[in-house]
Design a protein around this motif. Sequence first.
Motif, PDB file in Angstrom:
ATOM      1  N   THR A  53       0.890  -1.262  -0.258  1.00 37.69           N
ATOM      2  CA  THR A  53      -0.136  -0.002  -0.027  1.00 37.69           C
ATOM      3  C   THR A  53       0.778   1.209   0.035  1.00 37.69           C
ATOM      4  N   THR A  58       2.267  -4.190  -6.901  1.00 34.85           N
ATOM      5  CA  THR A  58       1.243  -5.320  -7.021  1.00 34.85           C
ATOM      6  C   THR A  58       2.047  -6.776  -7.272  1.00 34.85           C
ATOM      7  N   LEU A  70      -5.712  -5.390  -9.224  1.00 30.61           N
ATOM      8  CA  LEU A  70      -5.702  -4.617  -7.789  1.00 30.61           C
ATOM      9  C   LEU A  70      -5.630  -3.310  -8.003  1.00 30.61           C
ATOM     10  N   SER A  71      -6.545  -2.488  -7.307  1.00 31.92           N
ATOM     11  CA  SER A  71      -6.453  -1.076  -6.870  1.00 31.92           C
ATOM     12  C   SER A  71      -6.631  -0.608  -5.563  1.00 31.92           C
ATOM     13  N   GLN A  72      -6.283   0.539  -5.255  1.00 36.61           N
ATOM     14  CA  GLN A  72      -6.842   0.878  -3.913  1.00 36.61           C
ATOM     15  C   GLN A  72      -7.031   2.508  -3.788  1.00 36.61           C
ATOM     16  N   ASN A  74      -7.156   4.821  -0.955  1.00 39.81           N
ATOM     17  CA  ASN A  74      -6.745   5.011   0.365  1.00 39.81           C
ATOM     18  C   ASN A  74      -7.576   6.028   1.127  1.00 39.81           C
ATOM     19  N   LEU A  79      -9.718  -1.616  -0.880  1.00 36.64           N
ATOM     20  CA  LEU A  79      -8.957  -2.377  -1.650  1.00 36.64           C
ATOM     21  C   LEU A  79      -9.868  -3.063  -2.765  1.00 36.64           C
ATOM     22  N   CYS A  96      -9.927 -11.084   2.175  1.00 43.61           N
ATOM     23  CA  CYS A  96      -8.967 -10.221   2.171  1.00 43.61           C
ATOM     24  C   CYS A  96      -8.140 -10.329   3.470  1.00 43.61           C
TER      25      CYS A  96
END
Length: 124
Positions: A53, A58, A70-72, A74, A79, A96
């Motif tokens: 993070t 990734t 994957l993406s985040q 914040n 996630l 998760c």
Amino acid sequence: QVQLVESGGGSVQAGGSLRLSCVAYGYVSTLDYIGWFRQAPGKEREGVAAIYTVNGNTYYANSVKGRFTLSQDNAKSTLYLQMSSLKPEDTAMYYCAAGFRGSLVLSPNEYNYWGQGTQVTVSS
């Protein structure tokens, strides 16, 4: 303490897509790696993807490379796992995990905190 809540699972036909979400609550600022894992009936839990993070790096299992992303977010402590070109063999409970304590980011044994899981079923 950290709590993780997954959502977004469902039933799709092969070739379809789903987006899973994992929301983290609690001491989220302490989290470095967050991972997605899956477990099919009668099989061991396996790593699917993980993200560092801090810089967004990734990591993906070979079985999902090129299909899962994957993406985040914040700001939302969330996630996402975008799953495309789904196959029947992707059918599993998806979890998760956070609280990484080891060196193998896709090993389920290296994580302290787990969500309750969300079911993904892909029909042929």
